[in-house]
Design a protein around this motif. Sequence first.
Motif, PDB file in Angstrom:
ATOM      1  N   ASP A 272      37.596  30.761  52.627  1.00  0.00           N
ATOM      2  CA  ASP A 272      39.008  30.570  52.315  1.00  0.00           C
ATOM      3  C   ASP A 272      39.615  31.892  51.871  1.00  0.00           C
ATOM      4  OD1 ASP A 272      39.052  27.816  52.843  1.00  0.00           O
ATOM      5  OD2 ASP A 272      38.331  27.357  50.823  1.00  0.00           O
ATOM      6  N   VAL A 273      40.887  32.083  52.210  1.00  0.00           N
ATOM      7  CA  VAL A 273      41.647  33.263  51.804  1.00  0.00           C
ATOM      8  C   VAL A 273      42.830  32.787  50.987  1.00  0.00           C
ATOM      9  CG1 VAL A 273      42.979  35.244  52.615  1.00  0.00           C
ATOM     10  CG2 VAL A 273      40.965  34.493  53.909  1.00  0.00           C
ATOM     11  N   ALA A 274      43.113  33.480  49.888  1.00  0.00           N
ATOM     12  CA  ALA A 274      44.257  33.147  49.043  1.00  0.00           C
ATOM     13  C   ALA A 274      45.014  34.425  48.718  1.00  0.00           C
ATOM     14  CB  ALA A 274      43.790  32.478  47.753  1.00  0.00           C
ATOM     15  N   MET A 275      46.304  34.290  48.563  1.00  0.00           N
ATOM     16  CA  MET A 275      47.141  35.415  48.159  1.00  0.00           C
ATOM     17  C   MET A 275      47.398  35.299  46.663  1.00  0.00           C
ATOM     18  SD  MET A 275      47.305  36.824  51.045  1.00  0.00           S
ATOM     19  CE  MET A 275      48.398  38.167  50.634  1.00  0.00           C
ATOM     20  N   ARG A 276      47.174  36.376  45.947  1.00  0.00           N
ATOM     21  CA  ARG A 276      47.450  36.451  44.510  1.00  0.00           C
ATOM     22  C   ARG A 276      48.383  37.640  44.314  1.00  0.00           C
ATOM     23  NH1 ARG A 276      45.232  32.075  44.911  1.00  0.00           N
ATOM     24  NH2 ARG A 276      43.308  31.460  43.921  1.00  0.00           N
ATOM     25  N   GLY A 277      49.684  37.361  44.338  1.00  0.00           N
ATOM     26  CA  GLY A 277      50.655  38.453  44.295  1.00  0.00           C
ATOM     27  C   GLY A 277      50.555  39.244  45.587  1.00  0.00           C
ATOM     28  N   ASP A 278      50.287  40.547  45.479  1.00  0.00           N
ATOM     29  CA  ASP A 278      50.149  41.376  46.676  1.00  0.00           C
ATOM     30  C   ASP A 278      48.683  41.585  47.062  1.00  0.00           C
ATOM     31  OD1 ASP A 278      49.360  43.149  44.675  1.00  0.00           O
ATOM     32  OD2 ASP A 278      50.383  44.860  45.576  1.00  0.00           O
ATOM     33  N   ARG A 279      47.796  40.785  46.491  1.00  0.00           N
ATOM     34  CA  ARG A 279      46.360  40.922  46.743  1.00  0.00           C
ATOM     35  C   ARG A 279      45.868  39.843  47.692  1.00  0.00           C
ATOM     36  NH1 ARG A 279      43.969  45.522  44.716  1.00  0.00           N
ATOM     37  NH2 ARG A 279      42.193  44.447  43.906  1.00  0.00           N
ATOM     38  N   ILE A 280      45.012  40.251  48.625  1.00  0.00           N
ATOM     39  CA  ILE A 280      44.321  39.321  49.520  1.00  0.00           C
ATOM     40  C   ILE A 280      42.980  39.024  48.867  1.00  0.00           C
ATOM     41  CG2 ILE A 280      43.363  38.983  51.830  1.00  0.00           C
ATOM     42  CD1 ILE A 280      45.328  41.365  52.645  1.00  0.00           C
ATOM     43  N   CYS A 281      42.713  37.749  48.617  1.00  0.00           N
ATOM     44  CA  CYS A 281      41.490  37.348  47.923  1.00  0.00           C
ATOM     45  C   CYS A 281      40.670  36.426  48.817  1.00  0.00           C
ATOM     46  CB  CYS A 281      41.830  36.623  46.621  1.00  0.00           C
ATOM     47  SG  CYS A 281      42.840  37.613  45.499  1.00  0.00           S
ATOM     48  N   VAL A 282      39.356  36.557  48.728  1.00  0.00           N
ATOM     49  CA  VAL A 282      38.448  35.750  49.544  1.00  0.00           C
ATOM     50  C   VAL A 282      37.539  34.948  48.613  1.00  0.00           C
ATOM     51  CG1 VAL A 282      36.572  35.835  51.237  1.00  0.00           C
ATOM     52  CG2 VAL A 282      38.495  37.411  51.442  1.00  0.00           C
ATOM     53  N   ARG A 283      37.371  33.662  48.938  1.00  0.00           N
ATOM     54  CA  ARG A 283      36.471  32.804  48.159  1.00  0.00           C
ATOM     55  C   ARG A 283      35.042  33.327  48.303  1.00  0.00           C
ATOM     56  NH1 ARG A 283      37.101  27.835  45.895  1.00  0.00           N
ATOM     57  NH2 ARG A 283      38.967  27.364  47.112  1.00  0.00           N
ATOM     58  N   ARG A 284      34.308  33.332  47.225  1.00  0.00           N
ATOM     59  CA  ARG A 284      32.945  33.880  47.223  1.00  0.00           C
ATOM     60  C   ARG A 284      31.945  33.051  48.006  1.00  0.00           C
ATOM     61  NH1 ARG A 284      34.894  35.024  42.024  1.00  0.00           N
ATOM     62  NH2 ARG A 284      34.964  37.250  41.630  1.00  0.00           N
ATOM     63  N   HIS A 285      32.254  31.767  48.221  1.00  0.00           N
ATOM     64  CA  HIS A 285      31.309  30.886  48.888  1.00  0.00           C
ATOM     65  C   HIS A 285      31.912  30.388  50.199  1.00  0.00           C
ATOM     66  CE1 HIS A 285      28.994  30.965  45.235  1.00  0.00           C
ATOM     67  NE2 HIS A 285      30.100  30.677  44.566  1.00  0.00           N
ATOM     68  N   ALA A 286      31.086  30.297  51.209  1.00  0.00           N
ATOM     69  CA  ALA A 286      31.541  29.844  52.537  1.00  0.00           C
ATOM     70  C   ALA A 286      32.029  28.401  52.471  1.00  0.00           C
ATOM     71  CB  ALA A 286      30.407  29.960  53.551  1.00  0.00           C
ATOM     72  N   ARG A 287      32.920  28.079  53.391  1.00  0.00           N
ATOM     73  CA  ARG A 287      33.348  26.687  53.538  1.00  0.00           C
ATOM     74  C   ARG A 287      32.147  25.862  53.990  1.00  0.00           C
ATOM     75  NH1 ARG A 287      38.180  28.089  57.429  1.00  0.00           N
ATOM     76  NH2 ARG A 287      39.605  29.025  55.942  1.00  0.00           N
ATOM     77  N   PRO A 288      32.132  24.587  53.658  1.00  0.00           N
ATOM     78  CA  PRO A 288      31.063  23.724  54.182  1.00  0.00           C
ATOM     79  C   PRO A 288      31.125  23.669  55.703  1.00  0.00           C
ATOM     80  CG  PRO A 288      32.279  22.618  52.427  1.00  0.00           C
ATOM     81  CD  PRO A 288      33.031  23.878  52.757  1.00  0.00           C
ATOM     82  N   SER A 289      29.978  23.615  56.340  1.00  0.00           N
ATOM     83  CA  SER A 289      29.927  23.511  57.810  1.00  0.00           C
ATOM     84  C   SER A 289      30.521  22.182  58.257  1.00  0.00           C
ATOM     85  CB  SER A 289      28.493  23.597  58.302  1.00  0.00           C
ATOM     86  OG  SER A 289      27.950  24.834  57.949  1.00  0.00           O
ATOM     87  N   THR A 290      31.210  22.219  59.401  1.00  0.00           N
ATOM     88  CA  THR A 290      31.811  20.976  59.906  1.00  0.00           C
ATOM     89  C   THR A 290      31.050  20.462  61.101  1.00  0.00           C
ATOM     90  OG1 THR A 290      33.341  22.279  61.261  1.00  0.00           O
ATOM     91  CG2 THR A 290      34.130  21.517  59.127  1.00  0.00           C
TER      92      THR A 290
END
Length: 116
Positions: free
Chosen positions: A98-116
Amino acid sequence: MNDVLRHAADDDFEPVARVGEIAPGSAKAFVVGDREIAVFHVDGTYYALDNTCPHQGGPLAEGWIEGVQVTCPWHAWTFKLADGKMTLGDYACVDTFDVAMRGDRICVRRHARPST
């Protein structure tokens, strides 16, 4: 959402770049936790995949981006940016994050998404 849950959710994300540091139609690799993650910028959306192609370890951030797919620069295996699935069959995929925006920062979740 209460403050404790919001703070816990924010702690799952690691800032990797500022908006503008990944040009549209390109990607860059970052270390997030113990993984190397490729972050792609396509049509104003950021996608994050494991940077290592499952075939022979090619660096996906150096691959060719066409639409919402990336092709490994080593042996042309192609993966969908949204879910990490290979375009030619179900026998290979890469982890997505997952990617999230925090102000002007691009942030990435430390753990992978569950496999589908």
